[in-house]
Design a protein around this motif. Structure first.
Motif, PDB file in Angstrom:
ATOM      1  N   HIS A 143       0.642  -0.892  -0.081  1.00  0.00           N
ATOM      2  CA  HIS A 143      -0.230   0.266  -0.059  1.00  0.00           C
ATOM      3  C   HIS A 143       1.250   1.002   0.089  1.00  0.00           C
ATOM      4  CE1 HIS A 143      -3.486   3.063   0.970  1.00  0.00           C
ATOM      5  NE2 HIS A 143      -3.543   1.924   0.843  1.00  0.00           N
ATOM      6  N   GLU A 144       0.793   1.971  -0.873  1.00  0.00           N
ATOM      7  CA  GLU A 144       1.638   3.330  -0.858  1.00  0.00           C
ATOM      8  C   GLU A 144       1.219   4.940   0.295  1.00  0.00           C
ATOM      9  OE1 GLU A 144      -0.125   5.839  -4.238  1.00  0.00           O
ATOM     10  OE2 GLU A 144      -1.536   5.870  -3.201  1.00  0.00           O
ATOM     11  N   ASN A 145       0.277   3.795   1.032  1.00  0.00           N
ATOM     12  CA  ASN A 145       0.468   5.278   2.188  1.00  0.00           C
ATOM     13  C   ASN A 145       0.758   4.182   3.808  1.00  0.00           C
ATOM     14  OD1 ASN A 145      -0.978   6.743   1.034  1.00  0.00           O
ATOM     15  ND2 ASN A 145      -3.109   6.381   1.795  1.00  0.00           N
ATOM     16  N   ALA A 146       1.590   3.311   3.597  1.00  0.00           N
ATOM     17  CA  ALA A 146       2.165   2.221   4.427  1.00  0.00           C
ATOM     18  C   ALA A 146       2.455   2.851   5.602  1.00  0.00           C
ATOM     19  CB  ALA A 146       2.603   1.140   3.830  1.00  0.00           C
ATOM     20  N   PHE A 147       3.618   3.950   4.675  1.00  0.00           N
ATOM     21  CA  PHE A 147       4.778   4.555   6.199  1.00  0.00           C
ATOM     22  C   PHE A 147       4.185   6.100   5.675  1.00  0.00           C
ATOM     23  CE2 PHE A 147       5.932   0.794   5.148  1.00  0.00           C
ATOM     24  CZ  PHE A 147       6.832   0.225   6.433  1.00  0.00           C
ATOM     25  N   LYS A 148       3.495   6.324   5.442  1.00  0.00           N
ATOM     26  CA  LYS A 148       2.899   7.507   5.792  1.00  0.00           C
ATOM     27  C   LYS A 148       2.176   8.529   6.972  1.00  0.00           C
ATOM     28  CE  LYS A 148       3.306   7.765   0.658  1.00  0.00           C
ATOM     29  NZ  LYS A 148       2.920   9.020  -0.312  1.00  0.00           N
ATOM     30  N   PHE A 149       2.095   7.643   7.911  1.00  0.00           N
ATOM     31  CA  PHE A 149       1.045   8.244   9.613  1.00  0.00           C
ATOM     32  C   PHE A 149       2.309   8.727  10.066  1.00  0.00           C
ATOM     33  CE2 PHE A 149      -1.340   5.476   7.702  1.00  0.00           C
ATOM     34  CZ  PHE A 149      -2.823   5.479   7.936  1.00  0.00           C
ATOM     35  N   GLN A 150       2.327   9.511  11.544  1.00  0.00           N
ATOM     36  CA  GLN A 150       3.122  10.580  11.619  1.00  0.00           C
ATOM     37  C   GLN A 150       4.138   8.746  13.002  1.00  0.00           C
ATOM     38  OE1 GLN A 150       1.707  11.456  15.829  1.00  0.00           O
ATOM     39  NE2 GLN A 150       3.037  13.245  15.320  1.00  0.00           N
ATOM     40  N   THR A 151       2.747   7.828  13.082  1.00  0.00           N
ATOM     41  CA  THR A 151       3.649   6.376  14.139  1.00  0.00           C
ATOM     42  C   THR A 151       3.445   5.507  12.612  1.00  0.00           C
ATOM     43  OG1 THR A 151       3.862   7.217  15.401  1.00  0.00           O
ATOM     44  CG2 THR A 151       3.379   4.949  15.688  1.00  0.00           C
ATOM     45  N   ASN A 152       4.623   5.074  12.714  1.00  0.00           N
ATOM     46  CA  ASN A 152       3.835   3.241  11.548  1.00  0.00           C
ATOM     47  C   ASN A 152       4.004   2.049  12.305  1.00  0.00           C
ATOM     48  OD1 ASN A 152       3.298   4.998   8.844  1.00  0.00           O
ATOM     49  ND2 ASN A 152       5.051   6.054   9.990  1.00  0.00           N
ATOM     50  N   ASP A 153       3.167   1.788  12.940  1.00  0.00           N
ATOM     51  CA  ASP A 153       3.366   0.555  13.614  1.00  0.00           C
ATOM     52  C   ASP A 153       3.660  -0.435  13.070  1.00  0.00           C
ATOM     53  OD1 ASP A 153       4.935   1.727  15.837  1.00  0.00           O
ATOM     54  OD2 ASP A 153       3.154   2.205  16.887  1.00  0.00           O
ATOM     55  N   TYR A 154       4.375  -2.342  12.478  1.00  0.00           N
ATOM     56  CA  TYR A 154       3.386  -3.656  12.680  1.00  0.00           C
ATOM     57  C   TYR A 154       4.186  -4.172  12.940  1.00  0.00           C
ATOM     58  CZ  TYR A 154       1.888  -0.222   8.392  1.00  0.00           C
ATOM     59  OH  TYR A 154       1.339   0.438   7.837  1.00  0.00           O
ATOM     60  N   ASP A 155       3.348  -4.965  13.878  1.00  0.00           N
ATOM     61  CA  ASP A 155       3.999  -6.337  14.089  1.00  0.00           C
ATOM     62  C   ASP A 155       4.752  -7.155  13.339  1.00  0.00           C
ATOM     63  OD1 ASP A 155       4.445  -7.914  16.815  1.00  0.00           O
ATOM     64  OD2 ASP A 155       2.597  -8.687  15.730  1.00  0.00           O
ATOM     65  N   ASP A 156       3.866  -7.527  12.338  1.00  0.00           N
ATOM     66  CA  ASP A 156       3.782  -8.669  11.190  1.00  0.00           C
ATOM     67  C   ASP A 156       4.625  -7.799   9.904  1.00  0.00           C
ATOM     68  OD1 ASP A 156       4.758 -10.562   9.486  1.00  0.00           O
ATOM     69  OD2 ASP A 156       2.360 -11.345   9.666  1.00  0.00           O
ATOM     70  N   ALA A 157       5.804  -7.213   9.330  1.00  0.00           N
ATOM     71  CA  ALA A 157       6.140  -7.069   8.430  1.00  0.00           C
ATOM     72  C   ALA A 157       7.203  -7.504   8.315  1.00  0.00           C
ATOM     73  CB  ALA A 157       7.278  -5.272   8.871  1.00  0.00           C
ATOM     74  N   ARG A 158       6.897  -9.184   7.838  1.00  0.00           N
ATOM     75  CA  ARG A 158       7.505  -9.849   6.669  1.00  0.00           C
ATOM     76  C   ARG A 158       7.186  -9.594   5.435  1.00  0.00           C
ATOM     77  NH1 ARG A 158       5.148 -15.742   8.980  1.00  0.00           N
ATOM     78  NH2 ARG A 158       3.238 -14.030   8.295  1.00  0.00           N
ATOM     79  N   TRP A 159       6.554  -8.686   5.055  1.00  0.00           N
ATOM     80  CA  TRP A 159       5.711  -8.286   3.437  1.00  0.00           C
ATOM     81  C   TRP A 159       6.736  -7.263   3.757  1.00  0.00           C
ATOM     82  CZ3 TRP A 159       3.729  -3.108   3.536  1.00  0.00           C
ATOM     83  CH2 TRP A 159       3.355  -2.267   5.186  1.00  0.00           C
ATOM     84  N   VAL A 160       7.726  -6.027   4.124  1.00  0.00           N
ATOM     85  CA  VAL A 160       8.341  -4.678   3.972  1.00  0.00           C
ATOM     86  C   VAL A 160       9.603  -5.427   3.068  1.00  0.00           C
ATOM     87  CG1 VAL A 160       8.417  -2.888   4.911  1.00  0.00           C
ATOM     88  CG2 VAL A 160       6.910  -4.071   6.243  1.00  0.00           C
ATOM     89  N   THR A 161       9.697  -4.344   2.327  1.00  0.00           N
ATOM     90  CA  THR A 161      11.412  -4.471   1.461  1.00  0.00           C
ATOM     91  C   THR A 161      11.774  -3.422   1.499  1.00  0.00           C
ATOM     92  OG1 THR A 161      10.395  -3.376  -0.115  1.00  0.00           O
ATOM     93  CG2 THR A 161       9.771  -6.191  -0.242  1.00  0.00           C
ATOM     94  N   LEU A 162      13.350  -4.072   1.180  1.00  0.00           N
ATOM     95  CA  LEU A 162      14.568  -3.037   1.850  1.00  0.00           C
ATOM     96  C   LEU A 162      13.437  -1.355   0.598  1.00  0.00           C
ATOM     97  CD1 LEU A 162      16.792  -2.087   2.404  1.00  0.00           C
ATOM     98  CD2 LEU A 162      18.171  -3.043   0.591  1.00  0.00           C
TER      99      LEU A 162
END
Length: 336
Positions: A143-162
């Motif tokens: 999602h293009e907005n996954a890191f566009k909040f002030q705080t972005n907390d993901y317990d399961d972030a295995r989907w996150v790429t470099l």
């Protein structure tokens, strides 16, 4: 101590529509304890001036009543265990109170639902927070907005790429608690963060899929090591870009995780409260170390004896100042 009679009088002013000066009475100017006592004098229905309506409508009415009594900085909305339906969240955020007042969305233990997560991420706001805990997210989630909040907390972030991480910009907090990132990818990201022309975040936690090795990362950098314990080492360095507001960078390294934080030159005490005296001068120490490195390079490059003598004197003066600030050298690395 206010008498019950006085409180009942205040209550009459507030809630009796026949009372002539009711509109002029400033309830919020009363001490909090008085406001609470006045509320206690009401019966439950009167406290909310309850009218039959929907759950969302009545809850919004209660929130509005409370906000007239206490100062509210925002509304945190938490969904625990049960995944809300898309119909429900649409109705919830169609209500003006929830639409304008929310500042944090938390999904905790909810079964992942792409429609629900996308709904919340579509509301991205750099002043608000999103948290997803105890929920397995698809490895191909994007999602293009996954890191566009002030705080972005993901317990399961295995989907996150470099690649996702390198696009982070201008946020406060990021938590990636479980990832598929390798040690090389984490090291590459830290290097990119140090060299980035922009402030990416103020604080970030990354838990890799393997032990994070930082060897080689600091070869060309001026680094100050904080003597804490061998299993939790903190390093300070400076951002390469002089245009960044948060120039002082801290890297906290434990076996499988790193904590990264960026600071304005002299705001470490303000953000951390009372800290040990020897850590208050970190930015000053880093500047002195950088200057020392520059002078040492110039000393090595010149063959002019007069300039060499000048450089040597300046370097010795810097070394004394650095030592006065509590820095010692261990295995060739400045340590505090």
């Amino acid at each position: 101590m206010l008498s019950t009679l006085a409180l009942k009088y205040c209550h009459q002013i507030l809630y009796d529509p026949k009372f002539s000066i009711r509109k002029e009475f400033k309830f919020k100017k009363l001490p909090i304890i008085v406001r609470m006592l006045i509320i206690q004098l009401m019966d439950p229905a009167e406290r909310l001036q309850y009218k039959k309506g929907t759950l969302i409508g009545n809850t919004a009415m209660a929130i509005n009543k409370i906000s007239n009594i206490f100062n509210m900085n925002g509304l945190g909305i938490q969904f625990v265990a049960a995944t809300p339906s898309l119909e429900f969240v649409n109705k919830l955020f169609s209500n003006d109170t929830f639409k304008t007042s929310w500042n944090k969305i938390t999904l905790d233990g909810c079964v992942f639902n792409a429609e629900i997560v996308n709904f919340f991420l579509n509301m991205a706001d750099g002043r608000k927070e999103v948290q997803i805990f105890n929920s397995d997210m698809p490895l191909d989630f994007k999602h293009e907005n996954a890191f566009k909040f002030q705080t972005n907390d993901y317990d399961d972030a295995r989907w996150v790429t470099l690649s996702d991480m390198l696009n982070i910009k201008g946020v406060e907090n990021v938590t990636l608690d479980k990832t598929k990132l390798t040690s090389d990818e984490v090291r590459h990201f830290i290097d990119s963060w140090i060299n980035c022309p922009d402030d990416m975040f103020l604080w970030m936690k990354i838990r890799a899929m393997e032990i994070v090795q930082l060897e080689g990362l600091f070869n060309e950098l001026v680094v100050l090591e904080h003597d804490m314990n061998p299993f939790n080492i903190v390093y300070s360095t400076l951002a390469k870009s002089t245009s960044r507001a948060y120039k002082l960078l801290l890297i906290q390294h434990s076996l499988g995780a790193v904590g990264l934080s960026a600071w304005k030159p002299y705001d470490n005490a303000a953000r951390s409260g009372n800290i040990q005296e020897k850590y208050k001068n970190v930015y000053e120490i880093m500047e002195l170390l950088e200057k020392e490195k520059t002078l040492e390079k110039e000393f090595e490059e010149t063959t002019d004896a007069t300039k060499q003598r000048e450089y040597r004197d300046q370097i010795q003066k810097l070394e004394r100042k650095i030592h006065e600030l509590g820095v010692v050298y261990r295995d060739g690395r400045a340590t505090i």
